[in-house]
Motif scaffolding. Structure first.
Motif, PDB file in Angstrom:
ATOM      1  N   PRO A 205       0.319  -4.617 -44.808  1.00  0.00           N
ATOM      2  CA  PRO A 205      -0.525  -5.565 -45.548  1.00  0.00           C
ATOM      3  C   PRO A 205      -1.468  -6.303 -44.620  1.00  0.00           C
ATOM      4  O   PRO A 205      -1.067  -6.765 -43.557  1.00  0.00           O
ATOM      5  N   ARG A 206      -2.742  -6.411 -45.055  1.00  0.00           N
ATOM      6  CA  ARG A 206      -3.720  -7.114 -44.229  1.00  0.00           C
ATOM      7  C   ARG A 206      -4.553  -8.104 -45.045  1.00  0.00           C
ATOM      8  O   ARG A 206      -5.593  -8.558 -44.582  1.00  0.00           O
ATOM      9  N   SER A 207      -4.117  -8.419 -46.217  1.00  0.00           N
ATOM     10  CA  SER A 207      -4.910  -9.346 -47.033  1.00  0.00           C
ATOM     11  C   SER A 207      -4.951 -10.710 -46.368  1.00  0.00           C
ATOM     12  O   SER A 207      -4.058 -11.084 -45.598  1.00  0.00           O
ATOM     13  N   ALA A 208      -5.980 -11.473 -46.692  1.00  0.00           N
ATOM     14  CA  ALA A 208      -6.095 -12.814 -46.133  1.00  0.00           C
ATOM     15  C   ALA A 208      -4.901 -13.671 -46.519  1.00  0.00           C
ATOM     16  O   ALA A 208      -4.393 -14.468 -45.721  1.00  0.00           O
ATOM     17  N   ALA A 209      -4.422 -13.491 -47.747  1.00  0.00           N
ATOM     18  CA  ALA A 209      -3.269 -14.271 -48.192  1.00  0.00           C
ATOM     19  C   ALA A 209      -2.031 -13.939 -47.362  1.00  0.00           C
ATOM     20  O   ALA A 209      -1.272 -14.831 -46.961  1.00  0.00           O
ATOM     21  N   PHE A 210      -1.842 -12.652 -47.119  1.00  0.00           N
ATOM     22  CA  PHE A 210      -0.678 -12.263 -46.309  1.00  0.00           C
ATOM     23  C   PHE A 210      -0.790 -12.802 -44.889  1.00  0.00           C
ATOM     24  O   PHE A 210       0.182 -13.290 -44.315  1.00  0.00           O
ATOM     25  N   ARG A 211      -1.978 -12.747 -44.327  1.00  0.00           N
ATOM     26  CA  ARG A 211      -2.145 -13.207 -42.936  1.00  0.00           C
ATOM     27  C   ARG A 211      -1.872 -14.694 -42.822  1.00  0.00           C
ATOM     28  O   ARG A 211      -1.300 -15.142 -41.830  1.00  0.00           O
ATOM     29  N   ARG A 212      -2.295 -15.446 -43.819  1.00  0.00           N
ATOM     30  CA  ARG A 212      -1.979 -16.860 -43.788  1.00  0.00           C
ATOM     31  C   ARG A 212      -0.475 -17.070 -43.919  1.00  0.00           C
ATOM     32  O   ARG A 212       0.117 -17.898 -43.228  1.00  0.00           O
ATOM     33  N   PHE A 213       0.142 -16.298 -44.782  1.00  0.00           N
ATOM     34  CA  PHE A 213       1.574 -16.451 -45.032  1.00  0.00           C
ATOM     35  C   PHE A 213       2.410 -16.059 -43.816  1.00  0.00           C
ATOM     36  O   PHE A 213       3.360 -16.769 -43.459  1.00  0.00           O
ATOM     37  N   ILE A 214       2.061 -14.962 -43.156  1.00  0.00           N
ATOM     38  CA  ILE A 214       2.867 -14.479 -42.020  1.00  0.00           C
ATOM     39  C   ILE A 214       2.762 -15.429 -40.840  1.00  0.00           C
ATOM     40  O   ILE A 214       3.653 -15.501 -39.984  1.00  0.00           O
ATOM     41  N   ALA A 215       1.682 -16.211 -40.767  1.00  0.00           N
ATOM     42  CA  ALA A 215       1.495 -17.116 -39.632  1.00  0.00           C
ATOM     43  C   ALA A 215       2.167 -18.477 -39.846  1.00  0.00           C
ATOM     44  O   ALA A 215       2.244 -19.268 -38.904  1.00  0.00           O
ATOM     45  N   GLU A 216       2.670 -18.711 -41.064  1.00  0.00           N
ATOM     46  CA  GLU A 216       3.203 -20.033 -41.368  1.00  0.00           C
ATOM     47  C   GLU A 216       4.727 -20.043 -41.409  1.00  0.00           C
ATOM     48  O   GLU A 216       5.371 -19.006 -41.544  1.00  0.00           O
ATOM     49  N   GLY A 217       5.292 -21.256 -41.284  1.00  0.00           N
ATOM     50  CA  GLY A 217       6.709 -21.448 -41.528  1.00  0.00           C
ATOM     51  C   GLY A 217       7.622 -21.062 -40.385  1.00  0.00           C
ATOM     52  O   GLY A 217       8.813 -20.819 -40.586  1.00  0.00           O
ATOM     53  N   TRP A 218       7.096 -20.987 -39.180  1.00  0.00           N
ATOM     54  CA  TRP A 218       7.898 -20.616 -38.023  1.00  0.00           C
ATOM     55  C   TRP A 218       8.272 -21.855 -37.220  1.00  0.00           C
ATOM     56  O   TRP A 218       7.441 -22.729 -36.998  1.00  0.00           O
ATOM     57  N   GLY A 219       9.512 -21.892 -36.749  1.00  0.00           N
ATOM     58  CA  GLY A 219       9.918 -22.949 -35.836  1.00  0.00           C
ATOM     59  C   GLY A 219       9.484 -22.624 -34.418  1.00  0.00           C
ATOM     60  O   GLY A 219       8.844 -21.602 -34.161  1.00  0.00           O
ATOM     61  N   PRO A 220       9.826 -23.476 -33.465  1.00  0.00           N
ATOM     62  CA  PRO A 220       9.442 -23.230 -32.073  1.00  0.00           C
ATOM     63  C   PRO A 220      10.067 -21.953 -31.546  1.00  0.00           C
ATOM     64  O   PRO A 220      11.165 -21.560 -31.946  1.00  0.00           O
ATOM     65  N   ARG A 221       9.356 -21.312 -30.651  1.00  0.00           N
ATOM     66  CA  ARG A 221       9.926 -20.164 -29.954  1.00  0.00           C
ATOM     67  C   ARG A 221      11.021 -20.656 -29.003  1.00  0.00           C
ATOM     68  O   ARG A 221      11.102 -21.840 -28.689  1.00  0.00           O
ATOM     69  N   PRO A 222      11.863 -19.727 -28.491  1.00  0.00           N
ATOM     70  CA  PRO A 222      12.871 -20.141 -27.511  1.00  0.00           C
ATOM     71  C   PRO A 222      12.217 -20.834 -26.316  1.00  0.00           C
ATOM     72  O   PRO A 222      11.063 -20.549 -25.958  1.00  0.00           O
ATOM     73  N   ALA A 223      12.949 -21.742 -25.718  1.00  0.00           N
ATOM     74  CA  ALA A 223      12.415 -22.481 -24.564  1.00  0.00           C
ATOM     75  C   ALA A 223      12.010 -21.518 -23.453  1.00  0.00           C
ATOM     76  O   ALA A 223      12.667 -20.497 -23.221  1.00  0.00           O
ATOM     77  N   GLU A 224      10.937 -21.856 -22.778  1.00  0.00           N
ATOM     78  CA  GLU A 224      10.476 -21.024 -21.670  1.00  0.00           C
ATOM     79  C   GLU A 224      11.470 -21.062 -20.515  1.00  0.00           C
ATOM     80  O   GLU A 224      12.080 -22.095 -20.228  1.00  0.00           O
TER      81      GLU A 224
END
Length: 531
Positions: free
Chosen positions: A56-75
């Motif tokens: 999927p490459r729709s604009a809606a999907f791209r916005r959705f896949i980029a949202e709702g993530w917590g922090p990555r593991p500590a460096e």
């Protein structure tokens, strides 16, 4: 799903760190033959018309896949134990090629078949100079830039940056995307771990060109076969190089590893210890291997699985050779049965996470007890090994270790009536008849590569004197094929090799693999204790 499976996405060259796929597509006009891609803002998924899969490459999907993530593991901002040792190695290399740009790529992923890749392993010179092991870091490049108006070099490590979650790489790139291969280190993490300044690999060409433009820079050298893309990028940036400049550079990188430092010796000890435990595991599974139609693979699987659990992998393809297969020097098909009464020649080594590997061979009686004929050949090989150990010490030439072993091999083969001349005549350069039954060398250097330092000059390798800190093998063998009509019938089909890993000390050598039984009686007792 395999880790190397490629999603059906458009592979976009020249992405800028942090740029979204819309930014890249906007800047790039479609060309003939391009796959069909989504137009920014479109609400439909676009698919490659030639593909049976879609992403999927729709604009809606791209916005959705980029949202709702917590922090990555500590460096991980701790320095690797290898970092100070790698820094000293770079200093030595810098002194060998003043005022020249030096380029050492890690290499790239290699396709295994269709859309799957082999697990990545960096080029050994890159690992040696950066201290990075395991599968780090595909497409990276180490460059030593000459310091403008000063002596020495400034090391810069060029790596692919961690992609933002708003980018197509994050969710759709099967080679590098976080959803496919996991979180990749940031440039800051690489800097902290290696002690090397890190830049985006996209800057490689411009920064090498800038170094070449400095008035005091006299040339550029690189490892040309490590990464064809890097070679294609940097070669146009240099004037016509002196003949064999890159060959000289590769040779220097190889010779830089001839003497191991304290960290390397410690890594080799770890590799040996893990390998010893792997040999113990093989003895335990031998009863299960006997009678199995692919008993050799039962052995191979036991050792290789152990190597993957305790280290990075095996350092080379395991040789699991039973019976007459032991007379094939590089038997790695390992598809034969293991029968009672045979010998099993096991040549195997664990490569630890730092990529240093052991290289060990033991020849084991499958039943736990040598026959008289097997013991006779085994003892001859053991005596050749002991003769090599007896001469190995600082100041002795590398070739003399081999010559000592060959004197014993020729003597025994002569006593068994297998040579057309006496042993002394066979040892002459014009003879060498004994090499029919031992065609390989007795020793090779060992370290990051199982045949380490292979590009070193002859005078630095075969004709060189042993020096404290060198690590090499002692591995004589005798291989008498079942169809060999020049051998006594009772010896046919017997192949024996005993291989140990040896560290040169201040006044002699240390057998790093001595804990593994070597004499026939000790081998039998050791096998019995594990069963």
């Amino acid at each position: 799903m395999t880790s190397g499976a490629t999603s059906q996405t458009t592979q976009l060259d020249g992405e800028v760190e942090g740029a979204t796929v819309e930014d890249v597509l906007d800047a790039r006009a479609p060309e003939a033959g391009d796959p069909v891609v989504a137009v920014p803002g479109a609400e439909e998924d676009a698919e490659d018309e030639r593909s049976h899969r879609s992403t999927p490459r729709s604009a809606a999907f791209r916005r959705f896949i980029a949202e709702g993530w917590g922090p990555r593991p500590a460096e991980d901002l701790g320095a690797a134990p290898s970092a100070p040792f790698a820094a000293r190695r770079r200093e030595v290399l810098s002194s060998l090629f003043p005022h020249e740009v030096l380029v050492v790529p890690a290499g790239t992923l290699v396709r295994r078949s269709n859309d799957t890749d082999y697990r990545f392993r960096p080029h050994s010179a890159f690992a040696h100079l950066t201290g990075l092991g395991t599968d780090r870091e595909a497409d990276a490049v180490l460059v030593l830039h000459p310091r403008a108006g000063a002596e020495g070099h400034e090391a810069v490590l060029y790596v692919r940056p961690q992609a933002g979650r708003e980018t197509e790489e994050f969710f759709a790139d099967a080679r590098y995307g976080e959803l496919w291969v996991g979180v990749r280190p940031t440039l800051r993490e690489f800097e902290a771990q290696t002690g090397i300044t890190c830049h985006d690999v996209a800057a490689l060409a411009d920064e090498v060109a800038a170094s070449m433009a400095e008035g005091t820079t006299t040339g550029l050298r690189l490892v040309p076969d490590a990464d064809p893309a890097v070679t294609g990028t940097v070669l146009p940036l240099r004037p016509t190089p002196p003949e064999a400049a890159d060959d000289e550079f590769v040779t220097a990188l190889s010779e830089l590893r001839l003497v191991k430092d304290e960290h390397e010796v410690a890594q080799m000890r770890e590799a040996v210890a893990a390998s010893v435990r792997g040999f113990e595991e093989v003895v335990r599974v031998l009863p299960r291997a006997v009678g199995h139609p692919r008993g050799e693979r039962v052995v191979e699987a036991a050792f290789d699985g152990h190597a993957r659990v305790e280290g990075n992998a095996v350092g080379y393809e395991t040789i699991s050779a039973a019976g007459n297969h032991a007379c094939t020097l590089h038997w790695i098909r390992n598809d034969g049965a293991i029968a009672p009464g045979q010998l099993l020649l096991l040549d195997a080594g664990v490569e630890v996470d730092s990529l240093y590997t052991a290289d060990v061979t033991r020849t084991l009686p499958v039943d736990g007890t040598f026959t008289d004929a097997q013991r006779r050949v085994y003892q001859a090989v053991l005596d050749a090994s002991e003769a090599a150990f007896a001469v190995a010490r600082p100041g002795v030439r590398f070739r003399e270790v081999h010559e000592a072993a060959m004197r014993v091999v020729a003597d025994r083969l002569s006593a068994w009536g297998m040579l057309p001349v006496d042993a002394a005549s066979s040892l002459e350069p014009g003879g060498q008849f004994h090499r029919r039954w031992m065609p390989h060398g007795t020793s090779h250097h060992l370290g990051l590569d199982v045949h380490d330092c292979a590009q070193a000059r002859r005078e630095m390798y075969l004709d060189a004197e042993l020096r404290e800190g060198m690590i090499f093998t002692i591995e004589p063998g005798i291989y008498i094929k079942a169809e060999d009509e020049l051998a006594p019938e009772e010896l046919r089909g017997i192949g024996v090799r005993i291989e140990d890993d040896v560290l040169v000390t201040a006044d002699g050598v240390e057998n790093l693999t001595a804990v593994l039984a070597r004499t026939p009686d000790a081998v039998e007792a050791w096998m019995a204790s594990l069963r």
